[in-house]
Motif scaffolding. Structure first.
Motif, PDB file in Angstrom:
ATOM      1  N   SER A  50       0.813  -1.175  -0.078  1.00 58.68           N
ATOM      2  CA  SER A  50      -0.094   0.187  -0.046  1.00 58.68           C
ATOM      3  C   SER A  50       0.816   1.399  -0.076  1.00 58.68           C
ATOM      4  O   SER A  50       0.398   2.184   0.469  1.00 58.68           O
ATOM      5  CB  SER A  50      -0.932  -0.089   1.114  1.00 58.68           C
ATOM      6  N   THR A  51       2.092   1.240  -0.645  1.00 54.25           N
ATOM      7  CA  THR A  51       3.029   2.333  -0.431  1.00 54.25           C
ATOM      8  C   THR A  51       3.547   2.477  -2.046  1.00 54.25           C
ATOM      9  O   THR A  51       4.042   1.436  -2.568  1.00 54.25           O
ATOM     10  CB  THR A  51       3.890   2.311   0.777  1.00 54.25           C
ATOM     11  N   LEU A  52       3.509   3.887  -2.343  1.00 52.00           N
ATOM     12  CA  LEU A  52       4.287   4.191  -3.406  1.00 52.00           C
ATOM     13  C   LEU A  52       5.415   4.998  -3.383  1.00 52.00           C
ATOM     14  O   LEU A  52       5.134   5.810  -2.150  1.00 52.00           O
ATOM     15  CB  LEU A  52       3.629   4.918  -4.378  1.00 52.00           C
ATOM     16  N   TYR A  53       6.489   5.082  -3.827  1.00 54.18           N
ATOM     17  CA  TYR A  53       7.614   5.738  -3.761  1.00 54.18           C
ATOM     18  C   TYR A  53       7.990   6.744  -4.998  1.00 54.18           C
ATOM     19  O   TYR A  53       7.934   6.160  -6.201  1.00 54.18           O
ATOM     20  CB  TYR A  53       8.844   5.060  -3.479  1.00 54.18           C
ATOM     21  N   PHE A  54       8.301   7.881  -4.905  1.00 49.41           N
ATOM     22  CA  PHE A  54       8.554   9.087  -5.897  1.00 49.41           C
ATOM     23  C   PHE A  54       9.940   9.582  -5.620  1.00 49.41           C
ATOM     24  O   PHE A  54       9.950   9.783  -4.379  1.00 49.41           O
ATOM     25  CB  PHE A  54       7.452  10.018  -5.753  1.00 49.41           C
ATOM     26  N   THR A  55      10.618   9.610  -6.645  1.00 44.29           N
ATOM     27  CA  THR A  55      11.990  10.102  -6.621  1.00 44.29           C
ATOM     28  C   THR A  55      11.804  11.752  -7.334  1.00 44.29           C
ATOM     29  O   THR A  55      11.658  11.677  -8.448  1.00 44.29           O
ATOM     30  CB  THR A  55      13.299   9.422  -7.165  1.00 44.29           C
ATOM     31  N   ARG A  74      -1.394  15.399   1.958  1.00 43.27           N
ATOM     32  CA  ARG A  74      -2.375  14.327   1.284  1.00 43.27           C
ATOM     33  C   ARG A  74      -2.220  14.751  -0.146  1.00 43.27           C
ATOM     34  O   ARG A  74      -2.093  15.876  -0.845  1.00 43.27           O
ATOM     35  CB  ARG A  74      -3.929  15.027   1.481  1.00 43.27           C
ATOM     36  N   ALA A  75      -2.357  13.918  -0.974  1.00 48.62           N
ATOM     37  CA  ALA A  75      -2.449  13.937  -2.445  1.00 48.62           C
ATOM     38  C   ALA A  75      -3.342  12.714  -3.022  1.00 48.62           C
ATOM     39  O   ALA A  75      -3.660  11.961  -2.467  1.00 48.62           O
ATOM     40  CB  ALA A  75      -0.865  13.514  -2.891  1.00 48.62           C
ATOM     41  N   THR A  81      -1.449   9.700   1.901  1.00 49.92           N
ATOM     42  CA  THR A  81      -0.509  10.682   2.666  1.00 49.92           C
ATOM     43  C   THR A  81       1.009  10.711   2.177  1.00 49.92           C
ATOM     44  O   THR A  81       1.075   9.687   1.534  1.00 49.92           O
ATOM     45  CB  THR A  81      -0.456  10.485   4.201  1.00 49.92           C
ATOM     46  N   VAL A  82       1.535  11.908   1.723  1.00 53.78           N
ATOM     47  CA  VAL A  82       2.897  11.888   1.300  1.00 53.78           C
ATOM     48  C   VAL A  82       3.955  12.658   2.476  1.00 53.78           C
ATOM     49  O   VAL A  82       3.450  13.507   3.231  1.00 53.78           O
ATOM     50  CB  VAL A  82       2.939  12.709   0.078  1.00 53.78           C
ATOM     51  N   GLU A  83       4.970  12.204   2.514  1.00 51.64           N
ATOM     52  CA  GLU A  83       6.079  12.763   3.340  1.00 51.64           C
ATOM     53  C   GLU A  83       7.609  12.211   2.688  1.00 51.64           C
ATOM     54  O   GLU A  83       7.291  11.144   2.022  1.00 51.64           O
ATOM     55  CB  GLU A  83       5.913  11.845   4.810  1.00 51.64           C
ATOM     56  N   ALA A  84       8.397  13.114   3.207  1.00 50.32           N
ATOM     57  CA  ALA A  84       9.611  12.723   2.670  1.00 50.32           C
ATOM     58  C   ALA A  84      10.158  11.621   3.301  1.00 50.32           C
ATOM     59  O   ALA A  84       9.938  11.429   4.856  1.00 50.32           O
ATOM     60  CB  ALA A  84      10.757  13.804   2.829  1.00 50.32           C
ATOM     61  N   PHE A 135       4.187   7.778  -0.613  1.00 51.80           N
ATOM     62  CA  PHE A 135       2.826   8.072  -0.534  1.00 51.80           C
ATOM     63  C   PHE A 135       2.026   6.771  -0.176  1.00 51.80           C
ATOM     64  O   PHE A 135       2.169   5.581  -0.762  1.00 51.80           O
ATOM     65  CB  PHE A 135       2.469   7.966  -2.018  1.00 51.80           C
ATOM     66  N   ALA A 136       1.663   6.885   1.065  1.00 57.09           N
ATOM     67  CA  ALA A 136       0.890   5.858   1.796  1.00 57.09           C
ATOM     68  C   ALA A 136      -0.702   5.821   1.557  1.00 57.09           C
ATOM     69  O   ALA A 136      -1.188   6.771   1.956  1.00 57.09           O
ATOM     70  CB  ALA A 136       0.949   6.020   3.522  1.00 57.09           C
ATOM     71  N   VAL A 137      -1.042   4.932   0.923  1.00 57.18           N
ATOM     72  CA  VAL A 137      -2.156   4.628   0.207  1.00 57.18           C
ATOM     73  C   VAL A 137      -3.340   4.526   1.463  1.00 57.18           C
ATOM     74  O   VAL A 137      -3.067   3.444   2.013  1.00 57.18           O
ATOM     75  CB  VAL A 137      -2.426   3.653  -0.784  1.00 57.18           C
ATOM     76  N   ASP A 138      -4.364   5.308   1.519  1.00 55.64           N
ATOM     77  CA  ASP A 138      -5.383   5.106   2.526  1.00 55.64           C
ATOM     78  C   ASP A 138      -6.712   4.860   2.000  1.00 55.64           C
ATOM     79  O   ASP A 138      -7.607   4.304   2.567  1.00 55.64           O
ATOM     80  CB  ASP A 138      -5.525   6.250   3.451  1.00 55.64           C
TER      81      ASP A 138
END
Length: 156
Positions: free
Chosen positions: A49-54, A72-73, A94-97, A133-136
């Motif tokens: 349930s998590t995506l990662y963006f660079t 949020r995104a 939710t998004v966080e570094a 990006f933690a998918v809720d």
């Protein structure tokens, strides 16, 4: 063809996970005061349930400022093989570094993301930040209908 005739199927959680595993690009939507800011983004997916963006570039980039200014995104991943065969998944979360000390733990996921050559080259000299990006919530649909006039039940 009416909306009722469209062969649209809602994807279950397993189908959504499989779809995200096989996709490498999508569109990240970040909030602004006016209209959402949309970015084509490659992503790594952890199969749960998590995506990662660079993000590559300095601290003054608009996308970095917007992602740092929200928690949020939304993200849209899609595939359109033809007008009669397509899938899309819409995610909210939710998004966080990701702190530097956690990068080693997620390295295989981040490295699996597809990136254009120009981004790969820039990563060698520019600032790089990885965002989680933690998918809720997610929802997905696919259309696997047949073209109008093509009926598999009719004799040939």
């Amino acid at each position: 063809m009416t909306v009722e005739e469209i062969q649209l199927t809602e994807m279950d959680d397993e189908s959504i996970r499989a779809f995200l595993t096989n996709r490498k690009m999508g569109v990240l939507g970040l909030p602004t005061d006016d209209i959402p800011y949309l970015l084509p983004m490659s992503f790594g997916y952890d199969d749960e349930s998590t995506l990662y963006f660079t993000f590559v570039g300095g601290p003054d980039s608009r996308k970095r400022g917007l992602i740092e200014g929200t928690d949020r995104a939304r993200f849209l991943a899609y595939a359109a093989e033809s007008p009669f065969s397509w899938e899309s998944v819409l995610l909210s979360g939710t998004v966080e570094a990701v702190p530097d000390e956690e990068w080693e733990d997620i390295l295989p996921v981040v490295e699996a993301a597809w990136r254009p050559d120009v981004i790969e080259a820039a990563m060698e000299t520019e600032d790089v930040t990885v965002y989680r990006f933690a998918v809720d919530a997610w929802t997905g649909y696919k259309h696997t209908g047949l073209p109008p006039g093509f009926d598999v039940d009719e004799p040939t």
